[in-house]
Design a protein around this motif. Structure first.
Motif, PDB file in Angstrom:
ATOM      1  N   ARG A  42       9.118  15.402  30.768  1.00  0.00           N
ATOM      2  CA  ARG A  42       7.846  15.982  31.123  1.00  0.00           C
ATOM      3  C   ARG A  42       6.731  14.984  30.821  1.00  0.00           C
ATOM      4  O   ARG A  42       6.777  14.288  29.818  1.00  0.00           O
ATOM      5  N   THR A  43       5.741  14.911  31.702  1.00  0.00           N
ATOM      6  CA  THR A  43       4.585  14.059  31.421  1.00  0.00           C
ATOM      7  C   THR A  43       3.375  14.945  31.205  1.00  0.00           C
ATOM      8  O   THR A  43       3.463  16.152  31.376  1.00  0.00           O
ATOM      9  N   ARG A  44       2.261  14.352  30.841  1.00  0.00           N
ATOM     10  CA  ARG A  44       1.042  15.116  30.597  1.00  0.00           C
ATOM     11  C   ARG A  44      -0.097  14.563  31.428  1.00  0.00           C
ATOM     12  O   ARG A  44      -0.195  13.355  31.589  1.00  0.00           O
ATOM     13  N   MET A  45      -0.939  15.484  31.916  1.00  0.00           N
ATOM     14  CA  MET A  45      -2.108  15.028  32.662  1.00  0.00           C
ATOM     15  C   MET A  45      -3.069  14.328  31.710  1.00  0.00           C
ATOM     16  O   MET A  45      -3.586  13.269  32.015  1.00  0.00           O
ATOM     17  N   LYS A  46      -3.279  14.970  30.539  1.00  0.00           N
ATOM     18  CA  LYS A  46      -4.215  14.384  29.586  1.00  0.00           C
ATOM     19  C   LYS A  46      -3.449  13.500  28.628  1.00  0.00           C
ATOM     20  O   LYS A  46      -2.700  13.985  27.794  1.00  0.00           O
ATOM     21  N   GLU A  47      -3.653  12.207  28.789  1.00  0.00           N
ATOM     22  CA  GLU A  47      -3.007  11.294  27.864  1.00  0.00           C
ATOM     23  C   GLU A  47      -3.803  11.308  26.579  1.00  0.00           C
ATOM     24  O   GLU A  47      -5.023  11.372  26.604  1.00  0.00           O
ATOM     25  N   MET A  48      -3.090  11.231  25.476  1.00  0.00           N
ATOM     26  CA  MET A  48      -3.828  11.184  24.223  1.00  0.00           C
ATOM     27  C   MET A  48      -3.870   9.751  23.740  1.00  0.00           C
ATOM     28  O   MET A  48      -2.880   9.222  23.274  1.00  0.00           O
ATOM     29  N   LYS A  49      -5.038   9.169  23.928  1.00  0.00           N
ATOM     30  CA  LYS A  49      -5.223   7.803  23.455  1.00  0.00           C
ATOM     31  C   LYS A  49      -6.406   7.848  22.521  1.00  0.00           C
ATOM     32  O   LYS A  49      -7.468   8.338  22.895  1.00  0.00           O
ATOM     33  N   ALA A  50      -6.225   7.331  21.324  1.00  0.00           N
ATOM     34  CA  ALA A  50      -7.346   7.322  20.400  1.00  0.00           C
ATOM     35  C   ALA A  50      -8.402   6.381  20.953  1.00  0.00           C
ATOM     36  O   ALA A  50      -8.100   5.256  21.322  1.00  0.00           O
ATOM     37  N   ASN A  51      -9.638   6.835  21.052  1.00  0.00           N
ATOM     38  CA  ASN A  51     -10.715   5.956  21.512  1.00  0.00           C
ATOM     39  C   ASN A  51     -11.733   5.780  20.389  1.00  0.00           C
ATOM     40  O   ASN A  51     -11.619   6.431  19.345  1.00  0.00           O
ATOM     41  N   PRO A  52     -12.698   4.872  20.568  1.00  0.00           N
ATOM     42  CA  PRO A  52     -13.650   4.598  19.481  1.00  0.00           C
ATOM     43  C   PRO A  52     -14.262   5.864  18.875  1.00  0.00           C
ATOM     44  O   PRO A  52     -14.424   5.965  17.669  1.00  0.00           O
ATOM     45  N   LEU A  53     -14.562   6.838  19.744  1.00  0.00           N
ATOM     46  CA  LEU A  53     -15.194   8.072  19.271  1.00  0.00           C
ATOM     47  C   LEU A  53     -14.380   8.709  18.142  1.00  0.00           C
ATOM     48  O   LEU A  53     -14.924   9.160  17.133  1.00  0.00           O
ATOM     49  N   ASP A  54     -13.037   8.700  18.316  1.00  0.00           N
ATOM     50  CA  ASP A  54     -12.180   9.332  17.319  1.00  0.00           C
ATOM     51  C   ASP A  54     -12.302   8.643  15.967  1.00  0.00           C
ATOM     52  O   ASP A  54     -12.311   9.302  14.927  1.00  0.00           O
ATOM     53  N   PHE A  55     -12.414   7.310  16.003  1.00  0.00           N
ATOM     54  CA  PHE A  55     -12.518   6.584  14.737  1.00  0.00           C
ATOM     55  C   PHE A  55     -13.883   6.788  14.103  1.00  0.00           C
ATOM     56  O   PHE A  55     -14.009   6.866  12.885  1.00  0.00           O
ATOM     57  N   ILE A  56     -14.911   6.908  14.961  1.00  0.00           N
ATOM     58  CA  ILE A  56     -16.248   7.200  14.425  1.00  0.00           C
ATOM     59  C   ILE A  56     -16.233   8.543  13.707  1.00  0.00           C
ATOM     60  O   ILE A  56     -16.703   8.680  12.582  1.00  0.00           O
ATOM     61  N   VAL A  57     -15.642   9.524  14.376  1.00  0.00           N
ATOM     62  CA  VAL A  57     -15.576  10.869  13.786  1.00  0.00           C
ATOM     63  C   VAL A  57     -14.820  10.832  12.459  1.00  0.00           C
ATOM     64  O   VAL A  57     -15.240  11.428  11.469  1.00  0.00           O
ATOM     65  N   THR A  58     -13.732  10.088  12.444  1.00  0.00           N
ATOM     66  CA  THR A  58     -12.956   9.967  11.208  1.00  0.00           C
ATOM     67  C   THR A  58     -13.786   9.311  10.114  1.00  0.00           C
ATOM     68  O   THR A  58     -13.788   9.767   8.968  1.00  0.00           O
ATOM     69  N   ALA A  59     -14.521   8.257  10.498  1.00  0.00           N
ATOM     70  CA  ALA A  59     -15.365   7.559   9.529  1.00  0.00           C
ATOM     71  C   ALA A  59     -16.393   8.511   8.941  1.00  0.00           C
ATOM     72  O   ALA A  59     -16.623   8.535   7.728  1.00  0.00           O
ATOM     73  N   VAL A  60     -16.996   9.335   9.817  1.00  0.00           N
ATOM     74  CA  VAL A  60     -17.989  10.306   9.360  1.00  0.00           C
ATOM     75  C   VAL A  60     -17.354  11.232   8.312  1.00  0.00           C
ATOM     76  O   VAL A  60     -17.943  11.524   7.270  1.00  0.00           O
ATOM     77  N   MET A  61     -16.130  11.662   8.584  1.00  0.00           N
ATOM     78  CA  MET A  61     -15.454  12.561   7.666  1.00  0.00           C
ATOM     79  C   MET A  61     -15.193  11.882   6.319  1.00  0.00           C
ATOM     80  O   MET A  61     -15.394  12.496   5.268  1.00  0.00           O
ATOM     81  N   VAL A  62     -14.806  10.630   6.371  1.00  0.00           N
ATOM     82  CA  VAL A  62     -14.533   9.899   5.126  1.00  0.00           C
ATOM     83  C   VAL A  62     -15.821   9.753   4.308  1.00  0.00           C
ATOM     84  O   VAL A  62     -15.839   9.976   3.094  1.00  0.00           O
ATOM     85  N   VAL A  63     -16.920   9.430   5.024  1.00  0.00           N
ATOM     86  CA  VAL A  63     -18.210   9.297   4.337  1.00  0.00           C
ATOM     87  C   VAL A  63     -18.590  10.630   3.698  1.00  0.00           C
ATOM     88  O   VAL A  63     -19.027  10.680   2.540  1.00  0.00           O
TER      89      VAL A  63
END
Lengths: 282, 273
Positions: free
Chosen positions: B235-256
């Motif tokens: 099975r394949t998926r229409m929405k590929e899950m690729k981490a993009n810069p936004l995800d890392f920014i959000v993670t950084a915000v959480m760490v801060v």
């Protein structure tokens, strides 16, 4: 060319009573075929047999040159022959419109970029593009059913069955579905088989098959089928409104043509009749 | 009545939170939960409140919907608050009347607890259910737990089951409402009588609901088969899950945010637990 061929087709649920018993039936490619019949006439069972969902008790169904009993071709048949069911709520898998439409191509293992294209094409084909990100449960019945159609179209089938797909809809929803069906058939060249008991839908088809007690009792183009009102009523079917009006007028002694199916045609026929009478008088 | 339940619902949108990778959201939600319970001082807690408020603002989900989501939990919130006020003892006695003794610490911890519960509910529902479509959510879970596939855990099957369950919640709620109205129209009474009587009155609702759910399941299975569903294999998926810069920014915000809470825990104006 025939898309579906059935021979000596027999089917029974309990092993004794044949629900479907048809010596020979061909469904032509690219045509819109309507199957009519009252409740329990075997029309839905026939549709399931012809699309390979049910397997015949005896006899043979060949869909797109695949025999439906051939298990190795199971998904090839599914792919070339989609089916839209009666209840839109029970055939939508995902909560968001575009994700539901993507379900079939995802199952077929198509690459993501291509799935996105297919989904957009299919939503466009049923005129639901603006709803692509909406929740499926908030849509109206007609919209849900159009999503279901798009979901089937996403397999890129050559033939789509509609198993009383308009039965649970309001008049507006029914109109939406009918225009979508027409579009599939005329613009996309998809073979359409619609099972219905609304005569007004059958009128739009290229060919009408009438079923009674599991057998095909009438088969022809809408004009010829609806020109036999007594026979149709004998099989428990109502006539399209216009045809019924003409039937009663004829009984009352007006000499109007038979096989008139559309309102505008009827208006023309009556106009000609009245004009003819006036001419004869003057 | 039932139509007011917003739990587990998804509100489509295009906000930063909507666009964040669901896998990140899933993990970050766990972080967020820890964050709520880590805040010990009032200053740190104020920060957590501000943080939650900014999540609400970022998600662009209307406050009305969020309050609606809290409604079914009002009883639990009030109950825990009351228990805290009367049970917790401390040093500063505020009210001393007969056997009732209310301490300032009790009130403080009640306020903390209530706010914590509210943050807990709104935060998790915004991060997970309101902004993540059920398919994305179950997809993310399937991917996060995919290592378990090696242990022969049917991860895909579970995630498919979740997708369908979430998809049918509103449908079945609607159905329950319909059946209730139908039974009421026939003279059924769900509101009066003892608890046992009321539970018994539910039987004429549950039986038709189950029957129809089974019928739906049957129809759905057929429809899924017609759409070439063959399980998770290939099975394949229409929405590929690729981490993009936004995800890392959000993670950084959480760490801060984490660091800030740890730091602010040292600061106290009036109270800390």
């Amino acid at each position: 060319m025939n898309f579906i061929e059935a021979e000596n087709l027999k089917f029974s649920y309990d092993g004794t009573n044949n629900v479907v018993d048809i010596p020979k039936l061909f469904i032509e490619k690219g045509k819109h075929t309507a199957i009519l019949g009252h409740n329990g006439s075997g029309k839905s069972t026939l549709a399931k047999l012809l699309s390979g969902i049910l397997l015949p008790t005896s006899g043979k169904v060949v869909v797109n040159s695949y025999d439906t009993t051939d298990e190795s071709k199971f998904y090839d048949i599914r792919k070339s022959c989609g089916m839209v069911f009666q209840n839109p709520d029970n055939q939508i898998v995902a909560s968001v419109v575009e994700e539901d439409v993507a379900f079939a191509p995802e199952n077929l293992g198509i690459i993501p970029v291509r799935i996105r294209e297919i989904v957009e094409e299919c939503l466009f084909a049923v005129n639901m593009t603006e709803y692509s990100r909406h929740s499926t449960y908030k849509l109206s019945g007609g919209q849900k059913q159009r999503v279901a159609i798009a979901g089937i179209l996403a397999m890129q089938p050559e033939c789509v069955f509609f198993d009383e797909a308009t039965a649970m809809l309001d008049p507006i929803g029914r109109k939406e579905i009918m225009s979508a069906v027409d579009r599939l058939n005329k613009e996309l060249g998809i073979t359409v088989v619609s099972i219905t008991h609304y005569m007004n839908e059958a009128v739009e088809a290229d060919r009408v098959i009438v079923m009674n007690k599991g057998e095909i009792v009438m088969d022809g183009d809408p004009v010829s089928v609806f020109s036999m009102p007594e026979e149709l009523q004998g099989y428990g079917l109502a006539l399209p409104q216009v045809t019924e009006l003409f039937y009663h007028l004829e009984k009352d002694g007006y000499k109007l043509p038979r096989g008139v199916l559309h309102t505008m045609q009827a208006a023309d026929a009556i106009e000609n009749y009245v004009k003819g009478k006036n001419d004869a008088r003057s | 009545m039932l139509s007011e339940i917003t739990l587990g619902q998804y509100f489509p949108g295009n906000s930063v939170i909507h666009r964040t990778d669901p896998r990140f959201k899933f993990v970050l939600t766990i972080f967020y939960l820890v964050l709520i319970f880590m805040a010990k001082s009032d200053v740190a807690f104020l920060f957590v409140l501000l943080f939650t408020a900014s999540i609400i603002l970022l998600s662009r989900i209307s406050l009305k919907l969020i309050l609606k989501g809290l409604k079914p939990l009002v009883f639990i919130i009030i109950f825990t608050a009351v228990i805290n006020i009367f049970w917790i003892s401390g040093e500063t006695l505020l009210v001393d009347f007969w056997i009732i003794k209310i301490y300032a610490e009790g009130i403080a911890s009640a306020v903390f607890l209530v706010l914590r519960l509210i943050c807990l509910i709104t935060g998790t529902s915004i991060l997970i259910s309101y902004t993540t479509s059920p398919v994305e959510l179950t997809d993310a879970m399937e991917r996060l737990f995919s290592p378990l596939k090696k242990l022969k855990v049917p991860v895909h099957d579970f995630s498919m089951m979740m997708t369908i369950a979430l998809r049918f919640i509103p449908t079945l709620i609607e159905e329950t409402d319909k059946i209730m109205s139908a039974q009421k129209a026939r003279g059924a009474d769900f509101e009066s009588g003892s608890i046992i009587r009321r539970v018994k009155a539910m039987i004429p609702i549950l039986i038709p609901l189950f029957v129809s759910a089974f019928r739906r399941a049957d129809d759905l299975a057929q429809a899924m088969e017609c759409r070439c569903y063959m399980g998770g294999e290939g099975r394949t998926r229409m929405k590929e899950m690729k981490a993009n810069p936004l995800d890392f920014i959000v993670t950084a915000v959480m760490v801060v945010a984490f660091a800030v809470v740890l730091l602010l825990n040292q600061l106290t104006i009036a109270f800390s637990i």
